[in-house]
Design a protein around this motif. Structure first.
Motif, PDB file in Angstrom:
ATOM      1  N   ASP A 232       1.108  -1.051   0.049  1.00 40.21           N
ATOM      2  CA  ASP A 232      -0.040  -0.036   0.135  1.00 40.21           C
ATOM      3  C   ASP A 232       0.871   1.269  -0.008  1.00 40.21           C
ATOM      4  O   ASP A 232       1.708   1.491   1.077  1.00 40.21           O
ATOM      5  CB  ASP A 232      -0.849  -0.196   1.312  1.00 40.21           C
ATOM      6  N   ILE A 233       0.929   2.072  -1.110  1.00 41.77           N
ATOM      7  CA  ILE A 233       1.942   3.003  -1.373  1.00 41.77           C
ATOM      8  C   ILE A 233       0.991   4.336  -1.602  1.00 41.77           C
ATOM      9  O   ILE A 233       0.168   4.672  -2.316  1.00 41.77           O
ATOM     10  CB  ILE A 233       2.532   2.821  -2.594  1.00 41.77           C
ATOM     11  N   ASN A 234       1.068   5.155  -0.215  1.00 40.51           N
ATOM     12  CA  ASN A 234       0.122   6.201   0.088  1.00 40.51           C
ATOM     13  C   ASN A 234       0.795   7.465  -0.256  1.00 40.51           C
ATOM     14  O   ASN A 234       1.536   8.026   0.789  1.00 40.51           O
ATOM     15  CB  ASN A 234      -0.723   6.370   1.120  1.00 40.51           C
ATOM     16  N   THR A 235       0.695   8.355  -1.252  1.00 42.38           N
ATOM     17  CA  THR A 235       1.534   9.516  -1.541  1.00 42.38           C
ATOM     18  C   THR A 235       0.560  10.803  -1.250  1.00 42.38           C
ATOM     19  O   THR A 235       1.024  11.776  -1.528  1.00 42.38           O
ATOM     20  CB  THR A 235       2.200   9.551  -2.822  1.00 42.38           C
ATOM     21  N   ALA A 236      -0.496  10.615  -0.811  1.00 42.35           N
ATOM     22  CA  ALA A 236      -1.549  11.329  -0.834  1.00 42.35           C
ATOM     23  C   ALA A 236      -1.364  12.146   0.550  1.00 42.35           C
ATOM     24  O   ALA A 236      -0.924  11.593   1.605  1.00 42.35           O
ATOM     25  CB  ALA A 236      -2.984  11.089  -0.624  1.00 42.35           C
ATOM     26  N   PRO A 237      -1.612  13.794   0.689  1.00 39.01           N
ATOM     27  CA  PRO A 237      -1.382  14.072   2.139  1.00 39.01           C
ATOM     28  C   PRO A 237      -2.545  13.466   2.913  1.00 39.01           C
ATOM     29  O   PRO A 237      -3.497  13.337   2.657  1.00 39.01           O
ATOM     30  CB  PRO A 237      -1.983  15.597   1.771  1.00 39.01           C
ATOM     31  N   ASP A 238      -2.120  13.161   4.368  1.00 37.38           N
ATOM     32  CA  ASP A 238      -3.026  12.472   5.255  1.00 37.38           C
ATOM     33  C   ASP A 238      -3.568  13.191   6.360  1.00 37.38           C
ATOM     34  O   ASP A 238      -4.218  12.680   7.257  1.00 37.38           O
ATOM     35  CB  ASP A 238      -1.937  11.521   5.958  1.00 37.38           C
ATOM     36  N   GLU A 239      -3.664  14.443   5.999  1.00 37.90           N
ATOM     37  CA  GLU A 239      -4.149  15.516   7.090  1.00 37.90           C
ATOM     38  C   GLU A 239      -5.570  14.884   7.439  1.00 37.90           C
ATOM     39  O   GLU A 239      -6.143  14.884   8.697  1.00 37.90           O
ATOM     40  CB  GLU A 239      -4.527  16.867   6.709  1.00 37.90           C
ATOM     41  N   MET A 240      -6.467  14.438   6.188  1.00 40.67           N
ATOM     42  CA  MET A 240      -7.736  14.199   6.715  1.00 40.67           C
ATOM     43  C   MET A 240      -8.133  12.595   6.632  1.00 40.67           C
ATOM     44  O   MET A 240      -9.094  12.344   7.093  1.00 40.67           O
ATOM     45  CB  MET A 240      -8.861  14.479   5.553  1.00 40.67           C
ATOM     46  N   GLN A 241      -7.024  11.871   6.471  1.00 39.67           N
ATOM     47  CA  GLN A 241      -7.210  10.522   6.282  1.00 39.67           C
ATOM     48  C   GLN A 241      -7.492   9.771   7.457  1.00 39.67           C
ATOM     49  O   GLN A 241      -8.516   9.037   7.719  1.00 39.67           O
ATOM     50  CB  GLN A 241      -6.072   9.805   5.639  1.00 39.67           C
ATOM     51  N   GLN A 242      -6.880  10.214   8.578  1.00 41.83           N
ATOM     52  CA  GLN A 242      -6.955   9.381   9.668  1.00 41.83           C
ATOM     53  C   GLN A 242      -8.196  10.081  10.402  1.00 41.83           C
ATOM     54  O   GLN A 242      -9.057   9.219  11.005  1.00 41.83           O
ATOM     55  CB  GLN A 242      -5.896   9.868  10.902  1.00 41.83           C
ATOM     56  N   LEU A 243      -8.725  11.259  10.510  1.00 40.68           N
ATOM     57  CA  LEU A 243      -9.979  11.787  10.719  1.00 40.68           C
ATOM     58  C   LEU A 243     -11.096  11.048  10.056  1.00 40.68           C
ATOM     59  O   LEU A 243     -11.974  10.802  10.682  1.00 40.68           O
ATOM     60  CB  LEU A 243      -9.759  13.055  10.594  1.00 40.68           C
ATOM     61  N   ASN A 244     -10.874  10.769   8.664  1.00 36.29           N
ATOM     62  CA  ASN A 244     -12.037  10.173   7.973  1.00 36.29           C
ATOM     63  C   ASN A 244     -12.111   8.833   8.546  1.00 36.29           C
ATOM     64  O   ASN A 244     -13.368   8.319   8.330  1.00 36.29           O
ATOM     65  CB  ASN A 244     -11.712  10.184   6.602  1.00 36.29           C
ATOM     66  N   PHE A 245     -11.157   8.130   9.025  1.00 37.15           N
ATOM     67  CA  PHE A 245     -11.546   6.848   9.785  1.00 37.15           C
ATOM     68  C   PHE A 245     -11.850   6.757  11.051  1.00 37.15           C
ATOM     69  O   PHE A 245     -12.848   5.996  11.226  1.00 37.15           O
ATOM     70  CB  PHE A 245      -9.974   6.103   9.745  1.00 37.15           C
ATOM     71  N   THR A 246     -11.803   7.779  11.737  1.00 34.44           N
ATOM     72  CA  THR A 246     -12.047   7.693  13.178  1.00 34.44           C
ATOM     73  C   THR A 246     -13.683   8.555  13.504  1.00 34.44           C
ATOM     74  O   THR A 246     -14.160   8.030  14.215  1.00 34.44           O
ATOM     75  CB  THR A 246     -11.094   8.397  14.069  1.00 34.44           C
ATOM     76  N   ASP A 247     -13.770   9.603  12.597  1.00 33.38           N
ATOM     77  CA  ASP A 247     -14.750  10.329  12.842  1.00 33.38           C
ATOM     78  C   ASP A 247     -14.897  11.169  11.298  1.00 33.38           C
ATOM     79  O   ASP A 247     -14.834  12.361  11.033  1.00 33.38           O
ATOM     80  CB  ASP A 247     -14.406  11.392  13.650  1.00 33.38           C
ATOM     81  N   PRO A 248     -15.521  10.373  10.549  1.00 28.25           N
ATOM     82  CA  PRO A 248     -16.290  10.545   9.267  1.00 28.25           C
ATOM     83  C   PRO A 248     -16.997  11.892   9.326  1.00 28.25           C
ATOM     84  O   PRO A 248     -16.839  12.879   8.253  1.00 28.25           O
ATOM     85  CB  PRO A 248     -16.444   9.815   8.548  1.00 28.25           C
ATOM     86  N   MET A 249     -17.750  11.994  10.153  1.00 30.75           N
ATOM     87  CA  MET A 249     -18.719  13.290  10.193  1.00 30.75           C
ATOM     88  C   MET A 249     -17.968  14.484  10.163  1.00 30.75           C
ATOM     89  O   MET A 249     -18.560  15.510  10.039  1.00 30.75           O
ATOM     90  CB  MET A 249     -19.790  13.146  11.281  1.00 30.75           C
ATOM     91  N   ALA A 250     -16.836  14.522  11.012  1.00 26.31           N
ATOM     92  CA  ALA A 250     -16.018  15.495  11.259  1.00 26.31           C
ATOM     93  C   ALA A 250     -15.565  15.934   9.902  1.00 26.31           C
ATOM     94  O   ALA A 250     -15.293  17.203   9.746  1.00 26.31           O
ATOM     95  CB  ALA A 250     -14.874  15.211  12.276  1.00 26.31           C
ATOM     96  N   VAL A 251     -15.088  15.259   8.945  1.00 24.06           N
ATOM     97  CA  VAL A 251     -14.545  15.426   7.672  1.00 24.06           C
ATOM     98  C   VAL A 251     -15.773  16.137   7.013  1.00 24.06           C
ATOM     99  O   VAL A 251     -15.682  17.171   6.238  1.00 24.06           O
ATOM    100  CB  VAL A 251     -13.946  14.270   6.914  1.00 24.06           C
TER     101      VAL A 251
END
Length: 272
Positions: A232-251
């Motif tokens: 899994d090669i993730n070159t995207a900025p990860d600012e929202m990725q973890q938040l989207n996993f833990t609290d998608p409504m916050a996104v």
């Protein structure tokens, strides 16, 4: 080399969407490592330029002008490499995008994205898998599927594109598990917004969550991860990725205030 490292030298294989952007850049990387590549794309002029650049790096190429969504395209690719003694690389990179509100999208644009971004790489992989498996018995084969950061954080006005890129990511994950022990290394790449021709008609910037990385930086990260044997090669900025996993409504809440501005900024984003 470490036990999990991949040898990218002297690969013989296929790169789709090789006329520009990530496809061309990957062709150059494999070319400078001694690769022999079948460059597949829709435009002879851009493929010819990629071939010239690859030759300058020491690699060799063949060119196949092909629209992967047309009947017989996959079979013609397979026929082109049928005489090769080794096929140990497939990069499913070709893709297209059309942004905008779903209800304003044409049926043709919906089908175009699904056909090229999802159906074509599945069918091409299915057809070439016996050759990849045969080559995998030696030093191993490499299958690279280019997904998108939008498969990790789906963004408004990209619903169909997100569906296709999520689909190819899950296809890639399932196939990786299916091929454990066969010698075929399956890697899924998640590029974020990258400064390529595909993004030229998209006007959203970092203030709307669309900060772009240079193509050179993305490719450098991608190749380093592939050489390290990552899947899994993730070159995207990860600012929202973890938040989207833990609290998608916050996104959702973070995106909401900029919806109108984002719609205006992406409404002309089209590579179809």
């Amino acid at each position: 080399m470490g036990i999990n490292n991949l040898d990218l030298t002297n690969r013989r294989g296929i790169i789709t969407g090789a006329g520009q952007g990530i496809g061309r850049a990957l062709a150059l990387e494999f070319g400078r490592r001694g690769g022999h590549l079948l460059l597949v794309g829709r435009q002879l002029a851009t493929l010819t330029e990629t071939a010239r650049l690859v030759a300058a790096e020491g690699g060799t190429t063949e060119i196949l002008v092909e629209d992967l969504t047309q009947p017989g395209a996959v079979e013609r690719i397979a026929q082109t490499v049928a005489s090769w003694s080794v096929v140990d690389l497939l990069v499913n990179n070709a893709g297209n995008v059309r942004a905008g509100r779903l209800e304003l999208s044409s049926d043709a644009d919906v089908h175009s994205m699904i056909d090229l971004n999802l159906t074509a790489p599945i069918l091409l992989t299915k057809t070439l898998l016996p050759a990849l498996l045969q080559s995998g018995k030696g030093r191993g084969s490499i299958l690279v599927n280019i997904s998108s950061g939008i498969a990790l954080v789906a963004m408004p006005f990209y619903s169909v594109y997100a569906a296709t890129k999520s689909g190819i990511a899950q296809f890639s994950e399932a196939l990786r598990r299916e091929l454990i022990g066969t010698g075929v290394h399956v890697a899924t790449v998640y590029p974020g917004a990258t400064d390529t021709a595909m993004m030229a008609s998209q006007n959203a910037g970092a203030e709307l969550g669309w900060g772009r990385r240079s193509l050179g930086d993305v490719i450098t990260d991608m190749i380093a991860a592939l050489e390290a044997g990552e899947h899994d090669i993730n070159t995207a900025p990860d600012e929202m990725q973890q938040l989207n996993f833990t609290d998608p409504m916050a996104v959702d809440a973070a995106v909401a205030p900029g919806l109108e501005a984002l719609e205006l900024a992406v409404r002309d984003h089209r590579s179809i």
